[in-house]
Enzyme design. Structure first.
Site, PDB file in Angstrom:
ATOM      1  N   GLY A  52     -12.693 -34.988   0.998  1.00 33.97           N
ATOM      2  CA  GLY A  52     -12.003 -34.055   0.176  1.00 33.97           C
ATOM      3  C   GLY A  52     -12.541 -32.780   0.429  1.00 33.97           C
ATOM      4  O   GLY A  52     -13.702 -32.418   0.978  1.00 33.97           O
ATOM      5  N   ASP A 224      13.430 -46.237   1.990  1.00 33.58           N
ATOM      6  CA  ASP A 224      12.721 -46.866   0.756  1.00 33.58           C
ATOM      7  C   ASP A 224      13.865 -47.293  -0.234  1.00 33.58           C
ATOM      8  O   ASP A 224      13.697 -48.292  -0.860  1.00 33.58           O
ATOM      9  CB  ASP A 224      11.851 -45.669   0.074  1.00 33.58           C
ATOM     10  CG  ASP A 224      10.709 -45.341   1.058  1.00 33.58           C
ATOM     11  OD1 ASP A 224      10.554 -45.930   1.697  1.00 33.58           O
ATOM     12  OD2 ASP A 224      10.354 -43.902   0.631  1.00 33.58           O
ATOM     13  N   LYS A 370       4.715 -46.883   3.160  1.00 35.85           N
ATOM     14  CA  LYS A 370       6.124 -46.996   3.995  1.00 35.85           C
ATOM     15  C   LYS A 370       5.906 -48.018   5.088  1.00 35.85           C
ATOM     16  O   LYS A 370       7.087 -48.700   5.388  1.00 35.85           O
ATOM     17  CB  LYS A 370       5.978 -45.784   4.774  1.00 35.85           C
ATOM     18  CG  LYS A 370       7.368 -45.225   5.579  1.00 35.85           C
ATOM     19  CD  LYS A 370       8.388 -44.751   4.330  1.00 35.85           C
ATOM     20  CE  LYS A 370       9.570 -43.802   5.124  1.00 35.85           C
ATOM     21  NZ  LYS A 370      10.044 -43.082   4.100  1.00 35.85           N
TER      22      LYS A 370
END
Ligand code: XMP
Length: 583
Positions: A52, A224, A370
């Site tokens: 991060g 999708d 995906k």
């Protein structure tokens, strides 16, 4: 089913990549906010803390529930996760002075546990500023790089491991082995994850969610929504599933027919196309600024969806809404910022919000990435031409058809020409909107293009002229709007590019191939075309890809025959500093 591994999201752009890598090992992994309480993570076999951008010394740094580090569950900290564990367990983390970005050589000093079966020297990918300068008590240093003395450490007795580098990225070739060593060797996970094997379970979930009600979809023609729709068709039968495709007039050549044929082939019997092209073009008539275009399109999409929901009575109790939402969309940090914006628009239609509040929504792909959606699609027998489609932005060709409200000339500088055409970029974390540098020939190397952008102040993108009818010095930028004629010109160029790219096999080597129309030319030939093939993993970063010379030459020759086209350019810019799309 409780996931075996939870990836705690500390804000890293690679957080989803970690979960995907673990799933690709056949192990069910989820992403959860970093501060998720330890009690909510009971039953996990292992925890991974992601990287991060924050520093452990920042006042609002992402925290974790420290009880996790004493719970006996194995934990792997990556990058920020490495620093955070050091910090929480009594080690010392120092603000870095220069940072370390890119490749490094890792010297492994303890070749067991997470480094089992790896050579002692490994190429790794680093991207950090702060460094751990003193490990916590009971920790051994497992590896170092030239600039980072504590690049990996562990307390094997407590099953706590940390690495400063990123094992999840492709630039760390041994990364998969490290993750596998942690997941199987340290955590003792078993293989339990196979998306294509879950089709029956997904269908059961759809039937349970629908009960006696029917399902309607707004389909886009993308992977999708097509896979989600197909799952619903199989679960409920064609009579109970309806799909509407909104034709904005901003789509590619043959798209509406492609979508219609495809849905018919899937067995859809209730499928409608809403022709909203006139409405969209009308609303965009005076929009020349990129953000304004996006705004107009987002708003209008909302209105059209709402109208369809109301007029077709989809809001009554006999229907629920199906959506092709995938896993990264369900997590706050997922997806690209712009894609999120558009999705937010779509999800915010008042009618849809009401359905969400009432629990009248089914999202069969909400747990999948995906590549997993594609695997499910393959198992369902959906045509590969549909499943392997490159991503295409929601606002369509509108953001690839640049407009201008003024006239301007290119400006000669020593490296080439500064064009009076602006495009969007991303430098640091900020968005830029700057002119483009055009070269007259390809530079000697990829690095040269990057160096030029750093050297020439005020540009964020570099392109090269591959075909010009007239010298660049004679071309101009003139006022131009989003007209049907210009959209048709772009649509034609895009169709040619897609055909040549497919036939030459080039499209299999890239992730996306935007074709952009810019208002730069002459009175007779007012526009130019820019080719922008890129490679990427998730669209967050991208590398410009060169086409084989012979293919490019014949492609440019064909494009130059389109009436109204003055020049063909090729975009050489990575992301960052340029975005993939020009607007
Ligand atoms: P940028 O231009 O931000 O694009 O580098 C990253 C990826 O996102 C796609 N993109 C969009 N997709 N709605 C979408 O659904 C949008 O408004 C949008 N804008 C950009 C872009 O095609 C690329 O794949």
């Amino acid at each position: 089913m409780i996931p075996q591994i939870t990836v705690l999201d500390a804000g890293g752009q690679y957080c989803h990549l970690i979960a995907r890598r673990v799933r690709n090992l056949g192990v069910h992994a989820e992403v959860a906010p970093s501060e998720t309480p330890a009690s909510a993570l009971a039953g996990r076999k292992g925890i991974i803390i992601s990287g991060g951008p924050a520093s452990v010394h920042d006042p609002d740094n992402p925290a974790i529930d420290a009880a996790l580090l004493h719970s006996g569950i194995p934990v792997l900290g990556i990058c920020y996760g490495h620093q955070l564990m050091a910090h929480l367990l009594g080690g010392r983390v120092q603000k870095g002075e220069q940072g370390e970005y890119g490749f490094a050589q890792l010297e492994i000093s303890a070749g067991d546990s997470i480094f089992a079966s790896l050579e002692r020297r490994q190429q790794v990918w680093m991207s950090h500023f702060d460094v751990v300068i003193e490990p916590p008590e009971g920790f051994d240093v497992l590896g170092r790089t030239e600039t980072c003395a504590i690049a990996a450490m562990a307390s094997p007795a407590r099953r706590l491991y940390t690495v400063q580098f990123h094992p999840e990225v492709a630039h760390t070739p041994g990364g998969n082995t490290i993750l596998a060593n942690f997941v199987f060797g340290v955590c003792g996970c078993r293989r339990d994850w196979d998306p294509a094997g879950q089709i029956r379970a997904i269908e059961d979930q759809i039937r349970a969610a629908a009960g006696s009600r029917n399902i309607f979809f707004f389909v886009s023609g993308g992977v999708d929504s097509t896979v989600a729709y197909t799952l619903c068709l199989r679960a409920l039968g064609p009579d109970r599933v309806h799909g509407t495709y909104v034709d904005t007039g901003l789509m590619r050549e043959g798209e509406t027919e492609f979508v219609r044929r495809n849905f018919e082939a899937l067995g859809a019997s209730s499928f409608a196309v809403e022709d909203a092209a006139g409405e969209f073009l009308g609303a965009l008539e005076n929009a020349t600024d990129p953000e304004e275009k996006r705004h107009v399109i987002g708003q209008l999409f909302v209105r059209v969806q709402e109208r369809i929901l109301e007029s077709e009575h989809f809001l009554d109790g006999a229907w629920i809404l199906g959506q092709g939402t995938i896993y990264p969309d369900t997590i706050e940090s997922g997806g690209s910022a712009k894609a999120d914006l558009i999705k937010t628009h779509h999800n915010r239609v008042a009618g849809i919000r009401k359905l969400i509040e009432q629990g009248r929504i089914v999202e069969p792909l909400a747990s999948f990435y995906k590549d997993e959606v594609r695997a499910i699609g393959r198992e369902l027998g959906i045509h590969p031409a549909m499943l392997e489609r490159h991503p295409f932005p929601g606002p369509g060709l509108a953001i690839r058809c640049l407009c201008s409200s003024e006239s301007a000339e290119p400006r000669r500088i020593e490296a080439g020409w500064i064009l009076p055409v602006k495009s969007v970029g991303v430098q640091g974390d900020a968005r830029t909107y700057r002119p483009v540098l055009a070269l007259e020939k390809f530079p000697d190397s990829e690095e040269e293009a990057a160096r030029l952008i750093n050297r020439i102040a005020g540009v964020n993108r570099v392109i090269v002229a591959v075909h010009v009818w007239q010298p660049v010095s004679q071309l101009r930028c003139a006022p131009a709007r989003l007209t049907r004629g210009r959209l048709d010109r772009l649509r034609r160029a895009d169709a040619i590019v897609r055909r040549v790219s497919r036939e030459s096999g080039f499209d299999a080597a890239i992730w996306q191939f935007p074709v952009v129309l810019i208002p730069f030319g002459t009175v007779e030939k007012p526009d130019s075309i820019v080719l922008r093939p890129i490679d990427s993993v998730d669209g967050m970063t991208a590398r410009a890809v060169r086409m084989p010379g012979a293919v490019l030459e014949s492609l440019a020759g064909e494009l130059a025959q389109i009436p109204g086209i003055a020049a063909i350019f090729y975009d050489l810019t990575n992301k960052p500093p340029a975005t993939i799309e020009w607007e």
